[in-house]
Design a protein around this motif. Structure first.
Motif, PDB file in Angstrom:
ATOM      1  N   TYR B 272      -9.455   6.586  -1.243  1.00  0.00           N
ATOM      2  CA  TYR B 272      -8.431   7.396  -1.660  1.00  0.00           C
ATOM      3  C   TYR B 272      -7.422   7.303  -0.448  1.00  0.00           C
ATOM      4  N   ILE B 273      -8.054   7.370   0.873  1.00  0.00           N
ATOM      5  CA  ILE B 273      -7.083   7.536   1.973  1.00  0.00           C
ATOM      6  C   ILE B 273      -7.378   6.533   2.831  1.00  0.00           C
ATOM      7  N   HIS B 274      -6.075   5.684   3.026  1.00  0.00           N
ATOM      8  CA  HIS B 274      -6.214   4.825   4.105  1.00  0.00           C
ATOM      9  C   HIS B 274      -5.411   4.865   5.338  1.00  0.00           C
ATOM     10  N   GLU B 275      -5.723   4.329   6.364  1.00  0.00           N
ATOM     11  CA  GLU B 275      -5.208   4.846   7.732  1.00  0.00           C
ATOM     12  C   GLU B 275      -4.056   3.431   8.183  1.00  0.00           C
ATOM     13  N   GLU B 276      -3.038   3.691   8.638  1.00  0.00           N
ATOM     14  CA  GLU B 276      -2.151   2.624   9.073  1.00  0.00           C
ATOM     15  C   GLU B 276      -2.048   2.701  10.478  1.00  0.00           C
ATOM     16  N   VAL B 277      -2.010   1.489  11.329  1.00  0.00           N
ATOM     17  CA  VAL B 277      -1.857   1.565  12.581  1.00  0.00           C
ATOM     18  C   VAL B 277      -0.385   1.163  13.002  1.00  0.00           C
ATOM     19  N   ARG B 278       0.504   1.756  13.934  1.00  0.00           N
ATOM     20  CA  ARG B 278       1.581   1.505  14.206  1.00  0.00           C
ATOM     21  C   ARG B 278       1.470   1.340  15.762  1.00  0.00           C
ATOM     22  N   TYR B 287      -2.863   7.849   4.728  1.00  0.00           N
ATOM     23  CA  TYR B 287      -1.745   7.943   3.574  1.00  0.00           C
ATOM     24  C   TYR B 287      -2.844   7.761   2.408  1.00  0.00           C
ATOM     25  N   ILE B 288      -2.333   8.375   1.385  1.00  0.00           N
ATOM     26  CA  ILE B 288      -2.921   7.986   0.265  1.00  0.00           C
ATOM     27  C   ILE B 288      -2.890   6.873  -0.273  1.00  0.00           C
ATOM     28  N   ALA B 289      -3.811   6.169  -0.769  1.00  0.00           N
ATOM     29  CA  ALA B 289      -3.872   4.590  -0.890  1.00  0.00           C
ATOM     30  C   ALA B 289      -2.891   4.329  -1.926  1.00  0.00           C
ATOM     31  N   GLU B 290      -3.042   5.095  -3.126  1.00  0.00           N
ATOM     32  CA  GLU B 290      -2.225   4.715  -4.191  1.00  0.00           C
ATOM     33  C   GLU B 290      -0.855   5.023  -4.239  1.00  0.00           C
ATOM     34  N   LEU B 291      -0.554   5.809  -3.261  1.00  0.00           N
ATOM     35  CA  LEU B 291       1.044   6.110  -3.162  1.00  0.00           C
ATOM     36  C   LEU B 291       1.483   4.889  -2.055  1.00  0.00           C
ATOM     37  N   GLY B 292       0.756   4.235  -1.359  1.00  0.00           N
ATOM     38  CA  GLY B 292       1.204   3.482  -0.317  1.00  0.00           C
ATOM     39  C   GLY B 292       1.681   4.063   0.954  1.00  0.00           C
TER      40      GLY B 292
END
Ligand code: SF4
Lengths: 243, 484
Positions: B272-278, B287-292
């Motif tokens: 459900y939760i993914h993590e983005e690297v900037r 972020y919540i995976a489903e919502l992007g």
């Protein structure tokens, strides 16, 4: 010259004591409530003089108390400023030449090395840390060997043996790579009871029992209840020493 | 000429964080960012360590809320040793851990309110930092400052009684705890001379809420408009929807209250939760995976928790909760400064939970550890003072940790903090060529509402050291201001 077992007189730190010749100096001191720090020595097991922590002055010469039998007329000094500094330096060397992270070690509070560091009030070692690259060997189902914390005292090798006197532990590799290993041909005989004895005999957190740790709450651990040395310093004076 | 302004708070806890604000040639804010040094090292150097060390080892990443890390790791390892999630422990073990956790919430919230937030509330965010600190509070309102110190002490002593030490204890072990609470230890609290007893703590927590409500009455406009922006909200909630800071399922709602994550099992958080690297920050953006990535970011912490939960299971805090909810007519609250309000309601809730727990004879039980069928992977999630905290471990056949993933509260709030800074920058910097003192204060206040670790270290005495650098389009520094 005195024969082995005969009553002799010796002087420790300016005071005269009676003992029996041939008894190891460290045991005579212990019987007389004098604490000489040691890491490798275990009562009843043949001494090795490996750690040098018990170095004392015997008739002006530095010798290890764990390997020196007493004899008539010996004059021993156990706690001069020089000896104190020498022992402190040995401890500091041990800290810098391994990776001893006391705050997270499960042996904390039960560890001889840490307890001595407190006794000697080591804050920062005088030597630079060497941060050696060491491994953790967790292959055995009952024991974890954390080589980061091994001070190569050989206590495990000298103590943990099978009925035929064969050691469960041995050294392998050489020089700065020297490390403790579990004897291959005996590893299947290593049971829970033997593993526990090995953990207990190890003066540091180098040998750990698998799947359990931090079971003793803080403030109830061995050296929090009885700081190292205090159990000897508070012992009753031995009969022979009282005479 | 396009400009880049850097506000650099030097901190002792997380290395340092800095704010950069990018202006276009007309002086409009085009974007702003909060850069924070994160704890990635821990995930790496715990690899290879025996799994049972994790609760003691990983808590060292924080000196402020170590209990949360200690318990989140222990919860993950409960799963590994087969004690299951949440209620698999003995009553004694679960309740001792709850007591430890609510004590931590209590002391941390008290610290934040009295030491960090009250100076802003008493003196105003524009006041001179020389008086806008806890010493200043002590001068004008000694009672308030003393309460802050005593409440924190009460919480810390409870932590010591359950974990063995005030900071970095060892109480929680995989499958349970290493000690119960003896009758003597309990009596030291329940029969403690006033004010060091749970009843007095409840009263003081109520007084703290009253203090805030009075302030709110007088400063409604500021509290309701400062750094307001819609967001999703995420936290654990109990099975029946109650606020539960120790255990529950993950619930997330959007800014209007629509449920996005419907009480899902946190063992599968990674679905459900993914993590983005900037590239410009050491801290990841969950972020919540489903919502992007663009729409899935969310807030955690007191504000989020009082948005996601349906009720608070202690009577006094529930009463305050109802009043609080009336401010938004039951809708989710997206007003940043209301975080302080929500935190105080949680403070009261924690005081009530502690009072009730201390009367529970289960705390003196002797069944401390349970184990079952071993697993190779476990996730532990807890509501830390600052928000949802995830610990995830995988072990090899030799009981060594081979993978660890931590999503700490401040990381969960990464995007919201960036938004808050952006909001302040846009409101206060647009059309201005120079950094003003009120603007710097406002950035500090906006970040502090989320109570990230860095604020604790830097504001304890009101001296958040700031360095403000102004860059032109070619990244040449053309001005620099310092404070603190
Ligand atoms: S494992 Fe322990 S007992 Fe064995 S040599 Fe190393 S430190 Fe000494």
């Amino acid at each position: 010259m005195s024969t082995n077992g005969s009553v002799i007189r010796i002087i420790i730190d300016g005071k005269e004591y009676l003992s029996r010749s041939g008894v190891y100096l460290i045991d005579v001191a212990r019987e007389n409530r004098i604490f000489i720090p040691t890491l490798c020595n275990i009562s009843g097991v043949k001494p090795r003089g490996a750690c040098r922590m018990c170095t004392v002055s015997v008739n002006g010469r530095y010798m290890t108390a764990c390997t020196t039998p007493v004899s008539e007329g010996m004059e021993i000094k156990t706690n001069t400023p020089d000896l104190h500094d020498l022992r402190k330096a040995i401890l500091e060397i041990m800290f810098v030449e391994g990776n001893h992270i006391c705050p997270v070690c499960e042996k904390s509070g039960n560890c001889d090395l840490q307890a001595l560091a407190y006794r000697f009030q080591i804050l920062v070692p005088r030597f630079p840390y060497s941060f050696p690259k060491r491994t953790i060997d967790a292959e055995n189902p009952l024991l974890v060997k954390d080589h980061n914390r091994c001070i190569l005292c050989k206590r495990c090798i000298r103590t943990i043996k099978d009925e035929q006197g064969r050691s469960f532990f041995a050294f392998r590799k050489r020089g700065h790579k020297l490390e403790i290993s579990i004897a291959h041909h005996l590893k299947d005989h290593l049971n829970k009871e033997i593993a526990q004895r090995a953990v207990d005999v190890c003066p540091t957190g180098a040998l750990l029992k698998k799947e359990s740790g931090y079971n003793i709450p803080i403030s109830e651990r061995k050296y929090e209840r009885t700081p190292i040395g205090s159990e000897i310093e508070s012992l009753k004076q031995s009969v022979i020493g009282d005479q | 000429m396009a400009q880049k302004i850097t506000i650099e708070p030097v901190t002792r806890v997380e290395g340092h964080g800095k704010v950069t604000i990018h202006l276009d040639e007309e002086g409009n804010v085009v974007r702003s960012r909060l850069h924070i040094v994160e704890f990635r090292g821990f995930e790496r150097f715990i690899q290879g360590r025996p799994y049972w060390e994790a609760p003691v080892l990983v808590q060292r990443l924080c000196g402020i809320c170590p209990v949360s890390h200690h318990l989140a790791a222990a919860k993950a390892l409960d799963v590994v040793v087969g004690a299951g999630t949440g209620h698999g422990l003995s009553h004694t073990a679960e309740k001792v851990r709850r007591l430890m956790h609510y004590a931590q919430i209590f002391q941390s919230h008290a610290l934040h309110f009295f030491h960090l937030a009250s100076p802003d509330l008493l003196f105003g965010v524009d006041a001179d930092p020389k008086i806008r600190n806890i010493i200043g509070v002590a001068r004008v309102n000694k009672g308030l400052a003393v309460q802050g110190v005593m409440m924190r002490k009460f919480g810390q002593e409870l932590i010591q009684a359950t974990a063995g030490k005030k900071i970095h204890g060892t109480g929680a072990i995989p499958g349970g705890v290493n000690k119960n609470l003896t009758e003597e230890e309990r009596d030291a609290f329940t029969k403690g001379a006033a004010p060091m007893n749970p009843g007095a703590m409840v009263v003081w927590a109520e007084e703290a809420i009253d203090f805030f409500k009075q302030y709110y009455k007088k400063n409604r406009e500021f509290i309701d408009t400062f750094s307001v922006f819609p967001s999703n909200h995420l936290s654990l909630v109990r099975k029946d929807g109650a606020l539960d800071l120790y255990h529950g399922n993950i619930r997330a709602i959007d800014s209007e209250g629509k449920v996005i994550l419907h009480d899902v099992d946190y063992q599968e958080y990674f679905n459900y939760i993914h993590e983005e690297v900037r590239s410009w920050s050491y801290m990841k953006f969950p972020y919540i995976a489903e919502l992007g990535e663009a729409d899935g970011w969310y807030r955690v912490g007191p504000l989020a928790r009082l948005n996601t939960c349906t009720f608070i299971p202690t009577p006094l805090a529930q009463k305050e909760f109802e009043q609080y909810k009336a401010n938004t007519i039951g809708k989710p609250n997206n007003m940043c400064m209301h975080t302080h309000y929500a935190r105080l309601i949680e403070l009261l809730h924690a005081a009530e939970v502690i009072r009730d727990l201390l009367n529970d004879p289960d705390l003196q039980g002797n069944e401390l550890v349970r184990r079952g069928e071993k697993k190779h992977e476990g996730v532990g999630v807890i509501e830390a003072p600052r928000g949802t905290l995830f610990h995830h471990y995988r072990i090899n056949d030799n009981d060594q940790i081979e993978m660890a993933n931590l999503i700490v509260s401040t990381t969960n709030n990464n995007e919201p903090m960036n938004r808050a800074v952006n909001h302040v920058a846009k409101t206060m910097m647009t059309g201005k060529k120079e950094i003003t003192e009120p603007m710097m204060n406002a950035v500090e206040v906006a970040i502090r509402a989320y109570d990230p670790c860095l604020s604790c270290a830097t504001h304890a005495l009101g001296q958040m050291p700031l360095e403000v650098s102004l860059f032109d389009a070619d990244d040449q520094m053309i001005d620099r201001k310092k404070k603190g």
